[in-house]
Design a protein around this motif. Structure first.
Motif, PDB file in Angstrom:
ATOM      1  N   PRO B 207      37.993 -17.615 -39.816  1.00 57.78           N
ATOM      2  CA  PRO B 207      37.871 -16.210 -40.220  1.00 57.78           C
ATOM      3  C   PRO B 207      36.431 -15.826 -40.548  1.00 57.78           C
ATOM      4  CG  PRO B 207      39.776 -17.199 -41.254  1.00 57.78           C
ATOM      5  CD  PRO B 207      39.022 -18.326 -40.588  1.00 57.78           C
ATOM      6  N   TRP B 208      36.105 -14.655 -40.088  1.00 58.25           N
ATOM      7  CA  TRP B 208      34.760 -14.064 -40.231  1.00 58.25           C
ATOM      8  C   TRP B 208      34.215 -14.191 -41.659  1.00 58.25           C
ATOM      9  CZ3 TRP B 208      31.823 -11.519 -36.522  1.00 58.25           C
ATOM     10  CH2 TRP B 208      30.848 -10.647 -36.975  1.00 58.25           C
ATOM     11  N   THR B 209      35.090 -13.961 -42.660  1.00 63.73           N
ATOM     12  CA  THR B 209      34.647 -13.923 -44.059  1.00 63.73           C
ATOM     13  C   THR B 209      34.287 -15.305 -44.598  1.00 63.73           C
ATOM     14  OG1 THR B 209      36.964 -14.069 -44.712  1.00 63.73           O
ATOM     15  CG2 THR B 209      35.985 -11.866 -44.619  1.00 63.73           C
ATOM     16  N   LYS B 210      34.579 -16.347 -43.834  1.00 58.90           N
ATOM     17  CA  LYS B 210      34.347 -17.713 -44.321  1.00 58.90           C
ATOM     18  C   LYS B 210      33.095 -18.349 -43.714  1.00 58.90           C
ATOM     19  CE  LYS B 210      38.155 -17.721 -46.726  1.00 58.90           C
ATOM     20  NZ  LYS B 210      38.104 -17.653 -48.202  1.00 58.90           N
ATOM     21  N   ALA B 211      32.283 -17.529 -43.105  1.00 57.28           N
ATOM     22  CA  ALA B 211      31.160 -18.080 -42.332  1.00 57.28           C
ATOM     23  C   ALA B 211      30.172 -18.868 -43.201  1.00 57.28           C
ATOM     24  CB  ALA B 211      30.434 -16.957 -41.593  1.00 57.28           C
ATOM     25  N   GLU B 212      29.895 -18.363 -44.410  1.00 57.20           N
ATOM     26  CA  GLU B 212      28.911 -19.080 -45.233  1.00 57.20           C
ATOM     27  C   GLU B 212      29.408 -20.456 -45.628  1.00 57.20           C
ATOM     28  OE1 GLU B 212      26.370 -17.510 -48.058  1.00 57.20           O
ATOM     29  OE2 GLU B 212      26.403 -15.458 -47.282  1.00 57.20           O
TER      30      GLU B 212
END
Lengths: 127, 365
Positions: B207-212
């Motif tokens: 998921p995009w929001t978990k990139a960091e």
């Protein structure tokens, strides 16, 4: 990011520097320019004895990602080229104002240098 | 036009990356230096943000048939967790795009796929799938999840160790082009032993929001699109939009040297035309070449024969960091395509001697 811009020489808008000593002008590209280009892999220079006109192309510099023309800061005869760059083009990245110099021109008219940018003017340009 | 930004865009900027526009995305092209990043991937490991790649999710009773009829390879060969390289062609067999098709675990008892088209081509692919689904009366759900999923590639000989150490599950039993869900830093990642560098390694979709979290789970050299390009070229891999382009350089998979993606028995769009091409042979084909003279070949430069007659065009070229030689790809008539053939490349007005080479230019996995 800040770049070296020594104030002992003049600059062109096209990012070459010119350092005059007794009528002979040494030429290279700036720290900013080498950083923009990235890894330099190839430099094409004129032959000794070639006559150059101010602001005309004297050679080519290629990095992995880009190719750029090099322009003469003054008119005159090429009296020396940095042949080390043929085997070690990365010198332009490592030491653009020193060992990465490209050629020396016996200037026809040193007054042409006054048309170039000062270090402060060049700094404004790349800001 | 506003450029799309990958989820780690600010993070990359803070790290000192330079950016470039690619397929409508503002992507990091270089973090430290292309040579440094390239060498890290060949000798150790590097991590790439490839969130600009498209992600199209396809499921439902007719998902397999839809995929089979719109991609060139045989999707029925895919077990859950398998993937394959394929091309998307028009009726004439011309490549529209290349892609990797993953078979995900079944959803609601139905075969489910995720395919990854190139940056900026996801909307067109989505429309193509929806249009043909409707035309053919197939039952399948097609979602464009490009904005929901981020993607990173961890590549290099040490990449398997890094992914193995980061994941809760063991992933090193996966073979090339095999994938599974694995948990990294509490994030479920589709973890695939794929990549486009010629090295071993993994691509992770999450998921995009978990990139960091995912990016931060790997302590290795960050790499940009510049190194990605030199790596893929050494591996002889083609780049959409450069080595083929539907508008400006239309090519069949046979011309582009990726005929292995074509399963003629699967009756996909363009398959009849390609059967004829396969039967008759191609007039031109993509070859790898090395420049013998000094210089760097670039996209668009003319290729001539030794008499100086223009016979083709360079589609990709660079100074290979691994070989310290200028290499490239270009289309030439088949009579000039044999390895060892001498050609010339016109580099800024000057003819430079070149020789056709077998690809890949280096040994790859």
């Amino acid at each position: 990011m800040s770049f070296d811009i020594p104030d002992d020489r003049q600059y062109m808008e096209s990012h070459e520097w010119a350092l005059e000593d007794d009528g002979v002008v040494r030429v290279g590209i700036t720290d900013f320019a080498q950083d923009e280009l990235g890894d330099v892999v190839f430099v094409e220079l004129p032959d000794e004895g070639d006559a150059l006109e101010q602001e005309t192309e004297f050679g080519v510099i290629e990095s992995i990602k880009a190719v750029s023309d090099l322009y003469a800061p003054v008119s005159g005869e090429v009296v020396s080229i940095n042949e080390e760059l043929f085997d070690a083009p990365e010198l332009v990245n490592d030491d653009p104002f020193g060992d990465g110099w490209m050629l020396e021109i016996d200037a026809d008219n040193a007054d042409e240098l006054e048309e170039l940018l000062s270090a402060a003017e060049y700094e404004d340009q790349i800001a | 036009m506003t450029l799309s930004k990958p989820p780690l865009w600010e993070h990359h900027g803070d790290r000192g990356a330079k950016f470039t526009e690619f397929g409508g995305w503002d992507m990091p092209v270089e973090f430290d230096s292309i040579q440094t990043e390239h060498a890290a991937v060949r000798e150790d490991a590097g991590i790439f943000d490839v969130s600009h790649m498209g992600q199209i999710h396809v499921t439902g009773p007719d998902a397999t048939e839809l995929m089979q009829r719109l991609t060139s390879n045989d999707v029925t060969r895919l077990e859950v967790g398998d993937s394959q390289y394929a091309v998307i062609t028009d009726e004439a067999g011309v490549i529209i795009d290349d892609t990797v098709v993953y078979r995900l675990p079944d959803e609601d008892g139905e075969s489910t796929y995720l395919f990854v088209p190139n940056a900026g081509t996801d909307e067109a692919a989505h429309e193509r799938w929806i249009g043909h689904r409707n035309e053919w009366g197939l039952e399948a759900t097609v979602d464009n999840r490009t904005d929901e999923y981020a993607m990173v590639a961890v590549q290099g000989p040490n990449a398997p160790n890094l992914v193995e150490a980061a994941a809760d599950e063991s992933v090193t039993d996966l073979g090339r082009f095999e994938a599974m869900y694995a948990t990294i830093d509490d994030v479920e990642c589709w973890t695939a032993r794929t990549g486009y560098t010629g090295e071993d390694g993994f691509e992770l979709l999450f998921p995009w929001t978990k990139a960091e979290e995912i990016w931060g789970a790997f302590d290795c050299q960050p790499c940009g699109l510049g190194a990605r390009d030199t790596l893929r070229l050494e591996a002889g891999f083609v780049l959409a939009g450069q080595d083929f382009d539907y508008e400006s350089n239309p090519r069949t998979p046979y011309e582009a040297g990726i005929g292995f993606t074509v399963a003629l028995e699967t009756a996909f769009v363009g398959c009849d035309a390609l059967a004829a091409v396969e039967d008759e042979g191609v007039d031109e084909q993509l070859v790898g070449f090395q420049l013998i003279d000094r210089g760097v070949p670039r996209h668009g430069y003319d290729i001539t024969n030794t008499d100086g007659r223009v016979i083709g065009t360079v589609t990709s070229g660079t100074m290979s960091p691994t070989l310290d030689q200028s290499i490239g790809l270009g289309y030439v008539p088949v009579e000039y395509a044999d390895p060892g053939t001498t050609l010339q490349v016109v580099v800024r007005g000057r003819s430079k001697k070149a020789r056709v080479e077998t690809t890949p230019f280096i040994d790859t996995v």
